[in-house]
Design a protein around this motif. Sequence first.
Motif, short mmCIF file in Angstrom:
data_model
loop_
_atom_site.label_atom_id
_atom_site.label_comp_id
_atom_site.label_asym_id
_atom_site.label_seq_id
_atom_site.Cartn_x
_atom_site.Cartn_y
_atom_site.Cartn_z
N ILE A 73 42.71 41.68 38.67
CA ILE A 73 42.26 41.53 37.28
C ILE A 73 42.57 42.79 36.48
O ILE A 73 42.62 43.89 37.05
CB ILE A 73 40.74 41.21 37.24
N ILE A 74 42.79 42.61 35.20
CA ILE A 74 42.92 43.75 34.29
C ILE A 74 41.79 43.67 33.27
O ILE A 74 41.57 42.62 32.66
CB ILE A 74 44.29 43.73 33.56
N TYR A 75 41.08 44.78 33.13
CA TYR A 75 40.11 44.92 32.04
C TYR A 75 40.82 45.65 30.91
O TYR A 75 41.17 46.83 31.05
CB TYR A 75 38.89 45.72 32.50
N ALA A 76 41.05 44.94 29.81
CA ALA A 76 41.77 45.53 28.67
C ALA A 76 40.81 45.72 27.50
O ALA A 76 39.86 44.96 27.34
CB ALA A 76 42.92 44.63 28.25
N PHE A 77 41.11 46.74 26.69
CA PHE A 77 40.30 46.97 25.49
C PHE A 77 40.58 45.86 24.47
O PHE A 77 41.67 45.28 24.45
CB PHE A 77 40.62 48.34 24.90
N GLY A 78 39.60 45.61 23.61
CA GLY A 78 39.69 44.52 22.63
C GLY A 78 40.96 44.57 21.81
O GLY A 78 41.59 43.53 21.55
N MET A 79 41.35 45.77 21.37
CA MET A 79 42.54 45.88 20.51
C MET A 79 43.82 45.48 21.22
O MET A 79 44.83 45.21 20.59
CB MET A 79 42.68 47.31 19.97
N ASP A 80 43.78 45.42 22.58
CA ASP A 80 44.96 45.09 23.37
C ASP A 80 44.93 43.67 23.92
O ASP A 80 45.87 43.27 24.61
CB ASP A 80 45.07 46.07 24.56
N MET A 81 43.88 42.94 23.65
CA MET A 81 43.71 41.64 24.32
C MET A 81 44.84 40.66 24.04
O MET A 81 45.34 39.99 24.94
CB MET A 81 42.36 41.02 23.95
N GLU A 82 45.27 40.58 22.78
CA GLU A 82 46.36 39.64 22.45
C GLU A 82 47.64 40.01 23.21
O GLU A 82 48.28 39.15 23.82
CB GLU A 82 46.61 39.64 20.94
N LEU A 83 47.98 41.30 23.17
CA LEU A 83 49.17 41.78 23.87
C LEU A 83 49.06 41.52 25.37
O LEU A 83 50.00 41.01 26.00
CB LEU A 83 49.36 43.28 23.62
N ALA A 84 47.91 41.83 25.94
CA ALA A 84 47.71 41.66 27.39
C ALA A 84 47.82 40.20 27.80
O ALA A 84 48.50 39.87 28.78
CB ALA A 84 46.35 42.23 27.79
N LYS A 85 47.19 39.32 27.03
CA LYS A 85 47.24 37.89 27.37
C LYS A 85 48.66 37.33 27.28
O LYS A 85 49.04 36.43 28.03
CB LYS A 85 46.30 37.09 26.46
N ASN A 86 49.45 37.88 26.34
CA ASN A 86 50.82 37.39 26.14
C ASN A 86 51.81 37.93 27.18
O ASN A 86 52.86 37.33 27.39
CB ASN A 86 51.33 37.76 24.74
N THR A 87 51.48 39.06 27.79
CA THR A 87 52.47 39.70 28.67
C THR A 87 52.05 39.85 30.12
O THR A 87 52.90 40.03 30.99
CB THR A 87 52.83 41.11 28.12
#
Length: 338
Positions: free
Chosen positions: A49-63
């Motif tokens: 799992i990756i815990y990503a910061f809110g500002m990165d969530m869209e980028l993380a989910k897409n990549t």
Amino acid sequence: MDLHTDNILNDLKKDDFQAYLLTGFTNVEYISGYKPTSFAFCIIKDNPIIYAFGMDMELAKNTSSIEVKEYESYEIMIKELKEEGIKSLAIEPTLPFSTFVRFKDDFKIDAKTYIDKQRMIKTPDEIEKIARATEIAQKSFLQLDILNNNDSEKEVAFDLVRYMIENGASKQSFDTIVTSGPSSSLPHAIPEAKKLDQPILIDWGCIFEGYCSDNTRTMVYTERQQEIWDIVAEAHDKAIKAIKPGMKCCEVDKVARDIISDYGYGEKFIHSTGHSLGLDIHETPGFSLRDETLIEEGMVITVEPGIYLEGEFGVRLEDTVNISKKANVIGDLPLNIE
């Protein structure tokens, strides 16, 4: 899950760890395809799992190729890991101390280089990206027309970076070195606002689709400079020719160092013979005196011997090699620029 993650899970089991914590941006990218722009925690376990910061969530989910969850707090993240029964945690050796402190009371922790071991061997796709970065960088260097260039070191460095971006790079892979005259004896000289002097040493590279390139060329003008250039070129060529799988990395360093020492300049070769590169400009292993790593097919390592005469000038020549049955130089830029 991909092969790299499977290999790391096997390493964890062997060493009796239940999870592996990564925060280095290129380590997270290597495992998941997502390159954080802010802090992120990648935890490799049976269900990574990756815990990503809110500002990165869209980028993380897409990549990201693995599950992504929004980071809320250390307390929640640690609680969730403990609820899964995780008691032992391997960490990357570069983990910030401030992060280590947050985890140290809740888990048995040790630093492990599992991720470095995976990143040592490049896939054909990774090698292709390094080759493309090299091609862009070398084409851009030729655009400088360096032997007829009357600009300052700073202007030449700026132009080289601009050409690399125009030719398809995302950015430079490290701060471009353009140095000349006496300051060329500083291996990591910073470009100055002075006109190009003699000799001219340029160390440059770019990034293509995340992967780095690295080259150095030195243009010499006097008989004395040429004499030093010839020694460095001999060390460069013979070191590359000596490389083969099964050798130790330090043995390659010795080939280059012995040649330079035989000419009486051993003390003037003040760095290692090379370093691996990939998503980062400096990776492991390297061709250094102390690196006993066995060379394997798929490694990509620079060969960059140099001689630095304090107060006079320096000469360094660098190419990147891809190792198969032997070392193959990536790119086709001649050592001698005419």
